[in-house]
Design a protein around this motif. Structure first.
Motif, mmCIF file in Angstrom:
data_model
loop_
_atom_site.group_PDB
_atom_site.id
_atom_site.type_symbol
_atom_site.label_atom_id
_atom_site.label_comp_id
_atom_site.label_asym_id
_atom_site.label_seq_id
_atom_site.Cartn_x
_atom_site.Cartn_y
_atom_site.Cartn_z
ATOM 1 N N ALA A 187 4.171 5.516 -5.521
ATOM 2 C CA ALA A 187 4.120 5.515 -6.987
ATOM 3 C C ALA A 187 3.115 6.552 -7.485
ATOM 4 O O ALA A 187 3.350 7.221 -8.499
ATOM 5 C CB ALA A 187 3.754 4.126 -7.505
ATOM 6 N N GLY A 188 2.012 6.680 -6.771
ATOM 7 C CA GLY A 188 1.027 7.693 -7.143
ATOM 8 C C GLY A 188 1.568 9.097 -7.002
ATOM 9 O O GLY A 188 1.328 9.970 -7.846
ATOM 10 N N LEU A 189 2.323 9.345 -5.936
ATOM 11 C CA LEU A 189 2.939 10.664 -5.751
ATOM 12 C C LEU A 189 4.004 10.917 -6.816
ATOM 13 O O LEU A 189 4.132 12.036 -7.319
ATOM 14 C CB LEU A 189 3.538 10.775 -4.359
ATOM 15 N N ASP A 190 4.741 9.873 -7.165
ATOM 16 C CA ASP A 190 5.761 10.004 -8.194
ATOM 17 C C ASP A 190 5.132 10.271 -9.564
ATOM 18 O O ASP A 190 5.680 11.021 -10.365
ATOM 19 C CB ASP A 190 6.615 8.737 -8.236
ATOM 20 N N ALA A 191 3.975 9.670 -9.821
ATOM 21 C CA ALA A 191 3.281 9.862 -11.094
ATOM 22 C C ALA A 191 2.634 11.238 -11.171
ATOM 23 O O ALA A 191 2.265 11.690 -12.249
ATOM 24 C CB ALA A 191 2.224 8.777 -11.279
ATOM 25 N N GLY A 192 2.507 11.888 -10.047
ATOM 26 C CA GLY A 192 1.864 13.205 -9.998
ATOM 27 C C GLY A 192 0.602 13.098 -9.179
ATOM 28 O O GLY A 192 -0.383 12.527 -9.644
ATOM 29 N N GLY B 87 0.820 -1.210 0.000
ATOM 30 C CA GLY B 87 0.000 0.000 0.000
ATOM 31 C C GLY B 87 0.848 1.251 0.000
ATOM 32 O O GLY B 87 0.599 2.189 -0.766
ATOM 33 N N VAL B 88 1.881 1.274 0.832
ATOM 34 C CA VAL B 88 2.787 2.434 0.876
ATOM 35 C C VAL B 88 3.517 2.582 -0.457
ATOM 36 O O VAL B 88 3.705 3.692 -0.959
ATOM 37 C CB VAL B 88 3.774 2.295 2.051
ATOM 38 N N ALA B 89 3.913 1.476 -1.064
ATOM 39 C CA ALA B 89 4.591 1.526 -2.359
ATOM 40 C C ALA B 89 3.671 2.108 -3.435
ATOM 41 O O ALA B 89 4.107 2.916 -4.269
ATOM 42 C CB ALA B 89 5.067 0.137 -2.765
ATOM 43 N N LEU B 90 2.401 1.731 -3.410
ATOM 44 C CA LEU B 90 1.458 2.271 -4.397
ATOM 45 C C LEU B 90 1.195 3.757 -4.162
ATOM 46 O O LEU B 90 1.079 4.534 -5.121
ATOM 47 C CB LEU B 90 0.146 1.491 -4.365
ATOM 48 N N ALA C 125 -1.666 15.038 -8.457
ATOM 49 C CA ALA C 125 -2.863 15.719 -8.962
ATOM 50 C C ALA C 125 -3.399 15.092 -10.250
ATOM 51 O O ALA C 125 -4.450 15.495 -10.737
ATOM 52 C CB ALA C 125 -2.566 17.191 -9.186
ATOM 53 N N THR C 126 -2.697 14.108 -10.788
ATOM 54 C CA THR C 126 -3.158 13.465 -12.018
ATOM 55 C C THR C 126 -4.111 12.320 -11.686
ATOM 56 O O THR C 126 -4.143 11.826 -10.555
ATOM 57 C CB THR C 126 -1.963 12.903 -12.817
ATOM 58 N N LEU C 127 -4.876 11.907 -12.656
ATOM 59 C CA LEU C 127 -5.811 10.796 -12.453
ATOM 60 C C LEU C 127 -5.064 9.521 -12.077
ATOM 61 O O LEU C 127 -5.479 8.794 -11.169
ATOM 62 C CB LEU C 127 -6.644 10.566 -13.715
ATOM 63 N N GLN C 128 -3.949 9.267 -12.733
ATOM 64 C CA GLN C 128 -3.152 8.073 -12.424
ATOM 65 C C GLN C 128 -2.614 8.135 -10.999
ATOM 66 O O GLN C 128 -2.653 7.149 -10.264
ATOM 67 C CB GLN C 128 -1.998 7.936 -13.409
ATOM 68 N N GLY C 129 -2.128 9.292 -10.588
ATOM 69 C CA GLY C 129 -1.594 9.447 -9.237
ATOM 70 C C GLY C 129 -2.660 9.269 -8.171
ATOM 71 O O GLY C 129 -2.441 8.608 -7.153
ATOM 72 N N VAL C 130 -3.831 9.847 -8.408
ATOM 73 C CA VAL C 130 -4.928 9.710 -7.448
ATOM 74 C C VAL C 130 -5.401 8.262 -7.375
ATOM 75 O O VAL C 130 -5.653 7.730 -6.289
ATOM 76 C CB VAL C 130 -6.090 10.662 -7.817
ATOM 77 N N ALA C 131 -5.489 7.600 -8.526
ATOM 78 C CA ALA C 131 -5.933 6.204 -8.551
ATOM 79 C C ALA C 131 -4.945 5.304 -7.812
ATOM 80 O O ALA C 131 -5.344 4.452 -7.005
ATOM 81 C CB ALA C 131 -6.108 5.728 -9.990
ATOM 82 N N LEU C 132 -3.655 5.484 -8.062
ATOM 83 C CA LEU C 132 -2.651 4.678 -7.367
ATOM 84 C C LEU C 132 -2.679 4.946 -5.867
ATOM 85 O O LEU C 132 -2.567 4.029 -5.053
ATOM 86 C CB LEU C 132 -1.252 4.956 -7.924
#
Length: 71
Positions: free
Chosen positions: A38-43, A32-35, A45-52
């Protein structure tokens, strides 16, 4: 006097031993922490970051709803 299992309506009984539950709990929290990372690394504020982040947070608390057997 409050019932000790008042919130147990959401719990799922998987019949896990204390050791297996501990391993599952730690693994789910680490993933969970890794995801979330990864979401923070992806951004964040982006949809991918929020989903992760959302999936990571859900995975990190998933074992809260698992009931274990005490040995």
């Amino acid at each position: 006097m409050a019932d000790a299992d008042a919130g147990a309506g959401l719990a799922v009984d998987l019949g896990l031993s204390a050791r297996t539950y501990r391993h599952l709990d730690r693994t789910s929290k680490l993933l969970g922490v890794a995801l979330v990372a990864a979401g923070l690394d992806a951004g964040g504020a982006t949809l991918q970051g929020v989903a992760l982040g959302a999936v990571g947070a859900a995975l990190a608390v998933a074992t809260v709803f698992v009931r274990r057997h005490d040995e």
